[in-house]
Design a protein around this motif. Structure first.
Motif, PDB file in Angstrom:
ATOM      1  N   THR A  34     -11.424  65.183-101.685  1.00 59.98           N
ATOM      2  CA  THR A  34     -10.328  66.143-101.571  1.00 59.98           C
ATOM      3  C   THR A  34     -10.092  66.517-100.115  1.00 59.98           C
ATOM      4  OG1 THR A  34     -10.852  67.031-103.753  1.00 59.98           O
ATOM      5  CG2 THR A  34      -9.497  68.406-102.316  1.00 59.98           C
ATOM      6  N   LEU A  35     -11.170  66.752 -99.388  1.00 56.38           N
ATOM      7  CA  LEU A  35     -11.064  67.101 -97.976  1.00 56.38           C
ATOM      8  C   LEU A  35     -10.440  65.953 -97.175  1.00 56.38           C
ATOM      9  CD1 LEU A  35     -11.794  69.597 -96.326  1.00 56.38           C
ATOM     10  CD2 LEU A  35     -13.971  68.523 -95.785  1.00 56.38           C
ATOM     11  N   HIS A  36     -10.848  64.729 -97.457  1.00 53.71           N
ATOM     12  CA  HIS A  36     -10.263  63.568 -96.777  1.00 53.71           C
ATOM     13  C   HIS A  36      -8.777  63.443 -97.091  1.00 53.71           C
ATOM     14  CE1 HIS A  36     -14.402  61.439 -96.357  1.00 53.71           C
ATOM     15  NE2 HIS A  36     -14.124  62.164 -95.302  1.00 53.71           N
ATOM     16  N   THR A  37      -8.416  63.702 -98.328  1.00 51.54           N
ATOM     17  CA  THR A  37      -7.004  63.641 -98.719  1.00 51.54           C
ATOM     18  C   THR A  37      -6.193  64.673 -97.951  1.00 51.54           C
ATOM     19  OG1 THR A  37      -7.603  62.863-100.931  1.00 51.54           O
ATOM     20  CG2 THR A  37      -5.406  63.819-100.667  1.00 51.54           C
ATOM     21  N   ILE A  38      -6.723  65.882 -97.847  1.00 51.92           N
ATOM     22  CA  ILE A  38      -6.022  66.947 -97.115  1.00 51.92           C
ATOM     23  C   ILE A  38      -5.897  66.587 -95.636  1.00 51.92           C
ATOM     24  CG2 ILE A  38      -6.219  69.345 -96.315  1.00 51.92           C
ATOM     25  CD1 ILE A  38      -7.557  69.941 -99.068  1.00 51.92           C
ATOM     26  N   TYR A  39      -6.990  66.156 -95.031  1.00 55.04           N
ATOM     27  CA  TYR A  39      -6.974  65.819 -93.607  1.00 55.04           C
ATOM     28  C   TYR A  39      -6.030  64.651 -93.320  1.00 55.04           C
ATOM     29  CZ  TYR A  39     -10.986  68.915 -92.705  1.00 55.04           C
ATOM     30  OH  TYR A  39     -11.818  69.988 -92.571  1.00 55.04           O
ATOM     31  N   ASN A  40      -6.036  63.632 -94.180  1.00 55.28           N
ATOM     32  CA  ASN A  40      -5.131  62.488 -93.986  1.00 55.28           C
ATOM     33  C   ASN A  40      -3.671  62.903 -94.151  1.00 55.28           C
ATOM     34  OD1 ASN A  40      -7.071  60.580 -93.326  1.00 55.28           O
ATOM     35  ND2 ASN A  40      -7.476  60.096 -95.478  1.00 55.28           N
ATOM     36  N   ALA A  41      -3.394  63.824 -95.080  1.00 55.29           N
ATOM     37  CA  ALA A  41      -2.024  64.313 -95.266  1.00 55.29           C
ATOM     38  C   ALA A  41      -1.552  65.087 -94.033  1.00 55.29           C
ATOM     39  CB  ALA A  41      -1.943  65.198 -96.509  1.00 55.29           C
ATOM     40  N   ILE A  42      -2.456  65.853 -93.442  1.00 51.06           N
ATOM     41  CA  ILE A  42      -2.113  66.593 -92.221  1.00 51.06           C
ATOM     42  C   ILE A  42      -1.730  65.616 -91.111  1.00 51.06           C
ATOM     43  CG2 ILE A  42      -3.067  68.039 -90.375  1.00 51.06           C
ATOM     44  CD1 ILE A  42      -4.752  69.423 -92.578  1.00 51.06           C
ATOM     45  N   LEU A  43      -2.528  64.559 -90.960  1.00 51.38           N
ATOM     46  CA  LEU A  43      -2.228  63.567 -89.928  1.00 51.38           C
ATOM     47  C   LEU A  43      -0.934  62.815 -90.223  1.00 51.38           C
ATOM     48  CD1 LEU A  43      -5.781  62.059 -89.310  1.00 51.38           C
ATOM     49  CD2 LEU A  43      -4.460  63.518 -87.763  1.00 51.38           C
ATOM     50  N   ARG A  44      -0.745  62.444 -91.481  1.00 46.39           N
ATOM     51  CA  ARG A  44       0.440  61.672 -91.872  1.00 46.39           C
ATOM     52  C   ARG A  44       1.718  62.499 -91.700  1.00 46.39           C
ATOM     53  NH1 ARG A  44      -1.224  60.586 -96.452  1.00 46.39           N
ATOM     54  NH2 ARG A  44      -0.032  62.063 -97.666  1.00 46.39           N
ATOM     55  N   LEU A  45       1.675  63.759 -92.104  1.00 48.25           N
ATOM     56  CA  LEU A  45       2.864  64.608 -92.033  1.00 48.25           C
ATOM     57  C   LEU A  45       3.067  65.226 -90.651  1.00 48.25           C
ATOM     58  CD1 LEU A  45       2.466  66.427 -95.463  1.00 48.25           C
ATOM     59  CD2 LEU A  45       4.040  64.565 -94.895  1.00 48.25           C
ATOM     60  N   GLY A  46       1.994  65.301 -89.872  1.00 46.94           N
ATOM     61  CA  GLY A  46       2.108  65.893 -88.538  1.00 46.94           C
ATOM     62  C   GLY A  46       2.328  67.387 -88.561  1.00 46.94           C
TER      63      GLY A  46
END
Length: 99
Positions: A35-47
């Protein structure tokens, strides 16, 4: 998670009251880590940096062993940030230093 290896378990938690030792325990659960990886990757992807990560609480602490606390310079300010946000900053820092 390598970013958790070098954090102090005795530091003051942020406004979220999440201690590093609690976060270390949570990260042992693979579902939490996913879940944490998903959140962190979404932050990077969305900027987009989440507002919760920007929220800070400032605390003024007196410097120890002073006779007179009437002067402003005898205090030091600290800023308490969200622990999960601080972890993300550490992950980013490690990635940047590694590459």
């Amino acid at each position: 998670m390598d970013a958790l290896k070098h954090v102090s378990t005795s530091s003051t938690p942020g406004w979220d009251h999440l201690h590093w030792r609690h976060l270390k325990a949570l990260c042992k659960d693979p579902h939490f880590l996913d879940t944490l990886h998903t959140i962190y990757n979404a932050i990077l992807r969305l900027g987009i940096w989440p507002a919760q990560f920007k929220r800070a609480v400032s605390v003024v602490i007196p410097k120890p062993y002073k006779d007179d606390y009437s002067k402003v310079k005898l205090y030091r300010p600290i800023v308490l940030l969200c622990t999960i946000g601080k972890l993300f900053e550490k992950v980013l820092s490690e990635r940047l230093h590694y590459e």
